[in-house]
Design an enzyme around this catalytic site. Structure first.
Site, PDB file in Angstrom:
ATOM      1  N   LYS A  80       0.840  -1.197   0.000  1.00  0.00           N
ATOM      2  CA  LYS A  80       0.000   0.000   0.000  1.00  0.00           C
ATOM      3  C   LYS A  80       0.876   1.247   0.000  1.00  0.00           C
ATOM      4  O   LYS A  80       1.887   1.301   0.703  1.00  0.00           O
ATOM      5  CB  LYS A  80      -0.906  -0.025   1.237  1.00  0.00           C
ATOM      6  CG  LYS A  80      -1.930   1.107   1.285  1.00  0.00           C
ATOM      7  CD  LYS A  80      -2.818   0.991   2.531  1.00  0.00           C
ATOM      8  CE  LYS A  80      -3.875   2.064   2.588  1.00  0.00           C
ATOM      9  NZ  LYS A  80      -4.719   1.980   3.799  1.00  0.00           N
ATOM     10  N   SER A 155      -9.665   1.948   2.929  1.00  0.00           N
ATOM     11  CA  SER A 155      -8.810   2.677   2.023  1.00  0.00           C
ATOM     12  C   SER A 155      -7.773   1.804   1.297  1.00  0.00           C
ATOM     13  O   SER A 155      -7.188   2.261   0.315  1.00  0.00           O
ATOM     14  CB  SER A 155      -8.073   3.776   2.782  1.00  0.00           C
ATOM     15  OG  SER A 155      -7.226   3.217   3.764  1.00  0.00           O
ATOM     16  N   SER A 179      -9.726  -0.329   7.191  1.00  0.00           N
ATOM     17  CA  SER A 179      -9.186  -0.225   5.832  1.00  0.00           C
ATOM     18  C   SER A 179      -8.504  -1.459   5.267  1.00  0.00           C
ATOM     19  O   SER A 179      -8.176  -1.479   4.085  1.00  0.00           O
ATOM     20  CB  SER A 179      -8.203   0.936   5.765  1.00  0.00           C
ATOM     21  OG  SER A 179      -8.920   2.131   5.609  1.00  0.00           O
TER      22      SER A 179
HETATM   23  N1  GLN Z   1     -12.918   4.400   6.349  1.00  0.00           N
HETATM   24  C1  GLN Z   1     -12.365   4.845   7.602  1.00  0.00           C
HETATM   25  C2  GLN Z   1     -11.931   6.292   7.460  1.00  0.00           C
HETATM   26  O1  GLN Z   1     -12.197   6.842   6.471  1.00  0.00           O
HETATM   27  C3  GLN Z   1     -11.223   3.966   7.997  1.00  0.00           C
HETATM   28  C4  GLN Z   1     -10.012   4.233   7.200  1.00  0.00           C
HETATM   29  C5  GLN Z   1      -8.838   3.410   7.631  1.00  0.00           C
HETATM   30  O2  GLN Z   1      -8.966   2.403   8.304  1.00  0.00           O
HETATM   31  N2  GLN Z   1      -7.668   3.866   7.266  1.00  0.00           N
HETATM   32  O3  GLN Z   1     -11.332   6.863   8.313  1.00  0.00           O
END
Ligand code: GLN
Length: 492
Positions: A80, A155, A179
């Site tokens: 990532k 994400s 994410s």
């Molecule tokens: N979707 C959540 C956010 O937008 C979690 C994102 C994540 O785990 N990095 O913060």
């Protein structure tokens, strides 16, 4: 079969490499060719590192010849793009870091290199890991390999899509509120968010420091266990890592789970869960009974506060962490204005996308004088309550089982104008994140022809038991390594 090597799991590939039936270069070439075929459609990567990959593959072949190979030697991996890689551009999905070439390796990248893994690219993601659909990437969205008009989740959507599309065998993601697990669920692959403190964040571009974790995504539970064995354990450069030695995770696979106690917190089955998701998860629970587990409904009444707690704590920490992007030392810089302050303003206005700005504003507000006690401090107190409730549940249960996502992959664009709808995509993954518990998502069925994820939550530093239960389920369910046919992608 050489032209379909990208279909292998990492452990299958390792076996063939060990027996010298295939070479690391052949395996890497197969994955790179697959990337050429499907990447224009899927867009799982921000950067493909083909040359580096082939060089690493040649070195990996030498290790097999010398008898010094590990289970990840020669395995094509996606990382990532929020994880820093020496000499390889690392953007965090943001214009702010569009041209950032790190002078050092993150802990996990270093471990992968040492294990002899082959890095094929840096995976697409929502900007600074803020989002649930990968549509917030400054480099364009990733498409779900199961349905090209749908999001892959986020994400870490690029990582999950790359694994599902055969553009790598395993991947690294990061999980702050869901994410790793949510995109794994939406792409029909396995994703593990380890206990907070299990994997070093040295070289992970920070979002919410009391929540961020790095973890693996793979096509089956064994591959995820192998990846955790490689990246987990103490690192003096991250003082939050657990100094205790980490047990060998693969050791937990293939065991009998009869007598295991599985708690099913009823709050996760409330309104908002699609019927198709609920059915698939309920069938999974019956399968656990068939495997000899005791499955029992339980209650975690504070679950409903996790979303609010997360959306105060994560943006607060983000507002502090993102203060460093000022255009002075590195990253995007707009110096075409009069004063230093104007340059700073324009740098941040142009370098950050809308969602990142929203988070910075939310966080700055929650931390400001007069509001700190009412918002941030209150959220921290409720966080402790959620933590304690989980701790009590683990006195009785070995693992907890819930859906990973309330919905299957949603259409691209459908939630972009409604931040709250986007935030709700993580309603099932946020509680474990807030508590710092390990949790895994694995495929447990389909709804509307799209994969459904089962989430298993484990006790602190008990990833072993989590993997053991997940592996037993996977073996009895038989979905592992099922890959979608991608229209336009050649699948001979
Ligand atoms: N979707 C959540 C956010 O937008 C979690 C994102 C994540 O785990 N990095 O913060």
């Amino acid at each position: 079969m050489t032209h379909e090597l990208w279909r292998l799991t990492a452990h299958e590939a390792h076996e063939l490499l060990r027996r010298r039936e295939i070479t690391c270069v052949e395996l890497t070439e197969s994955v790179l060719q697959r990337i050429e075929e499907v990447e224009p459609t899927i867009h799982a990567y921000i950067t493909v590192t083909a040359e580096l990959a082939l060089e690493q593959a040649r070195e990996a072949d030498e290790r097999y010849a010398a008898g010094t190979a590990t289970p990840l030697t020669g395995i094509p991996v996606a990382v990532k793009d929020v994880i820093v890689t020496k000499g390889v551009r690392t953007t965090a999905g943001s214009r702010m870091l569009e041209n950032f070439i790190p002078p050092f390796d993150s802990h996990v990248a270093e471990r992968l290199r040492r294990a002899g893994a082959v890095m094929v690219g840096k995976a697409n993601m929502d900007e600074f890991a803020m989002g649930s659909s990968t549509e917030r990437s400054a480099f364009g969205p990733t498409r779900n390999p199961w349905a090209l008009d749908r999001v892959p989740g986020g994400s870490s959507g690029g990582s999950a899509a790359a694994v599902a599309a055969g553009e790598c065998l395993v991947a690294l993601g990061s999980d702050t509120g869901g994410s790793i697990r949510q995109p794994a669920a939406l792409c029909g692959v396995v994703g593990l968010d380890p206990t907070y403190g299990r994997v070093s964040r040295y070289g992970l571009i920070a979002f919410g420091s009391s929540l961020d974790q790095i973890g693996p995504i793979g096509r089956d539970v064994e591959d995820v266990a192998t990846m955790l064995d490689c990246i987990g354990g103490h690192d003096p450069r991250d003082s939050t890592t657990n100094p205790e030695p980490m047990p060998d995770m693969r050791h937990y696979l293939g065991r009998d789970i009869r007598g295991m106690r599985i708690g099913v917190p009823k709050e996760y089955f409330a309104e908002g869960i699609e019927p198709g998701v609920r059915d698939a998860v309920e069938r999974a629970l019956r399968r656990f009974e068939d495997l000899g587990c005791e499955v029992e409904e339980c209650s975690l009444p504070s679950t409903k506060y996790a979303l609010a707690v997360y959306y105060l704590i994560a943006p607060s920490e983000a507002s502090a962490n993102l203060a460093r992007y000022d255009g002075v030392k590195y990253g995007f810089s707009d110096r075409s204005h009069g004063s230093m302050w104007e340059n700073l303003e324009h740098t941040r206005a142009k370098g950050f996308g809308d969602e990142v700005k929203r988070r910075i504003m939310l966080g700055t507000y929650a931390l400001s004088a007069g509001y700190y006690d009412a918002y941030y401090l209150k959220a921290q107190k409720v966080r402790t309550v959620i933590h304690q409730e989980f701790a009590r549940a683990f006195e009785r249960y070995d693992v907890l089982a819930t859906p990973t996502s309330p919905v299957v992959a949603f259409p691209l664009g459908s939630r972009l104008d409604d931040p709250y709808a986007m935030y709700l995509a993580d309603v099932c993954t946020l509680p474990a994140a807030v508590a710092g518990l390990p949790a895994i998502s694995l495929p447990c069925g389909e709804s509307e022809g799209l994969p459904v994820g089962l989430q298993l939550i484990g006790n602190f530093f008990d990833e072993g038991r989590l993997l053991m239960v997940a592996h037993a389920f996977e073996r009895s369910f038989g979905w592992a390594n099922r890959l979608p046919e991608i229209p336009g992608g050649r699948t001979p």
